[in-house]
Scaffold this motif. Structure first.
Motif, PDB file in Angstrom:
ATOM      1  N   GLU A   1     -12.099   0.769  -2.273  1.00 39.63           N
ATOM      2  CA  GLU A   1     -11.092   0.382  -3.250  1.00 39.63           C
ATOM      3  C   GLU A   1     -11.733   0.037  -4.593  1.00 39.63           C
TER       4      GLU A   1
ATOM      5  N   ALA B   1      -2.953   5.125  -3.160  1.00 37.81           N
ATOM      6  CA  ALA B   1      -3.587   5.618  -1.932  1.00 37.81           C
ATOM      7  C   ALA B   1      -2.781   6.765  -1.314  1.00 37.81           C
TER       8      ALA B   1
ATOM      9  N   ASP C   1      -6.049   9.382  -0.408  1.00 39.20           N
ATOM     10  CA  ASP C   1      -5.923   8.696   0.871  1.00 39.20           C
ATOM     11  C   ASP C   1      -4.619   9.141   1.509  1.00 39.20           C
TER      12      ASP C   1
ATOM     13  N   HIS D   1      -6.692   1.919   1.681  1.00 41.10           N
ATOM     14  CA  HIS D   1      -5.764   0.787   1.578  1.00 41.10           C
ATOM     15  C   HIS D   1      -5.462   0.191   2.940  1.00 41.10           C
TER      16      HIS D   1
END
Length: 314
Positions: free
Chosen positions: A131, A192, A197, A209
């Motif tokens: 992150e 995300a 992601d 996340h």
């Protein structure tokens, strides 16, 4: 008093619509993949189910782990409430600054990463480090877009930006187009979504996340999930406010407010449709390729600012 009531309505509206936007994205993705998919109201049911459950906290968790869901939810809800959606006449309009918005999002990200590290699990550490890696490139790219827009308008206030674009014939500018693409890339990464992601999976080698909130449960998990839904709505609203402010009410008339609300709902639906189509058209990239993806956004934002500065000087 009118601005106060409109601000309360706006805060309640973004809170009520956020799960619906997530539900629409999931439904459209399922339809595009040939599946029936969950109902649109499923995110609302999930939040209610989680709120009714007790929160299970690890023995190694500190007070930071417990307060982080409340801090993250409050920061992102406040950030979403600062963005003008259906009207520019909001009580928090003078404080709706893009720099302050970036600070709120950064604060939420900071506490979320700390909470991921607090318990001491390997998943939380992996998610927090990834992150921060994404944030190190996403935030500068977003700031480049902010500087580009502020160079054109002369202000970083979202209400002033929306009023300027509604009242001045800006026309089609290459710099704004580059800024739009850069902000869309940042929005995909910050939320995300695919290809950065995949929020629908819990694979330890891919999740970012989800790894940070893996230890949460009950009402704590409900707050974190609601914050993620609010963040998706926040970025769609931000893109609509800066680059597509048409239909937004500038007065207090009932007809103008109704027209602004209708246009905002249409923008949310359009943004959800574009996101669903984008996610079903691409595959998730490797984690080590995310930096190249976000570097493209940073480069586009920088080119947009330089191009606007050169053309404005001419």
């Amino acid at each position: 008093m009118t601005a106060f009531l409109l601000q309360l309505l706006h805060m309640a509206l973004v809170l009520a619509l956020a799960p619906g936007v997530t539900g629409i994205v999931r439904k459209l993705k399922a339809r595009l993949l040939g599946r029936r998919g969950p109902p649109v109201v499923q995110p609302y049911r999930d939040l209610v189910r989680l709120v009714r459950k007790d929160a299970v906290v690890a023995h190694s968790a500190s007070w930071l782990f417990r307060v982080t869901p409340y801090l993250v939810f409050t920061a992102i809800w406040l950030g979403a409430s600062l963005i003008p959606t259906f009207t520019t006449n909001l009580l928090l309009g003078p404080t709706a600054d893009l720099i302050a918005l970036v600070a709120l999002l950064g604060s939420a990200r900071f506490f979320m990463a700390l909470a991921g590290l607090d318990v001491g699990t390997s998943f939380g550490g992996i998610g927090a480090s990834r992150e921060m890696m994404i944030a190190s490139l996403a935030e500068p790219a977003m700031l480049m877009v902010i500087f580009t827009v502020s160079l054109l308008v002369g202000s970083t206030s979202l209400s002033a930006i929306a009023d300027f674009l509604l009242s001045h014939p800006v026309g089609l500018r290459v710099s704004l187009g580059l800024g739009l693409i850069a902000l869309m890339i940042v929005a995909v990464a910050e939320n995300a979504r695919v290809p950065v992601d995949n929020p629908a999976t819990h694979l330890e080698l891919t999740m970012v996340h989800e790894a940070m909130i893996l230890e949460y449960s009950g009402r704590h998990l409900a707050l974190m999930e609601a914050a993620a839904m609010l963040k998706l709505l926040l970025y769609i609203s931000l893109i609509a406010c800066i680059f597509l402010p048409f239909g937004m009410a500038q007065g207090d008339g009932v007809e103008a407010l109704a027209r602004g609300l209708g246009s905002y709902l249409a923008k949310l639906l359009g943004g959800a449709g574009i996101l669903a189509l984008f996610e079903t058209s691409l595959a998730k990239m490797r984690v080590f390729r995310v930096s190249e993806f976000l570097a493209a956004a940073l480069l586009l934002g920088l080119l947009a600012m330089i191009l606007l500065y050169v053309t404005k000087g001419l």
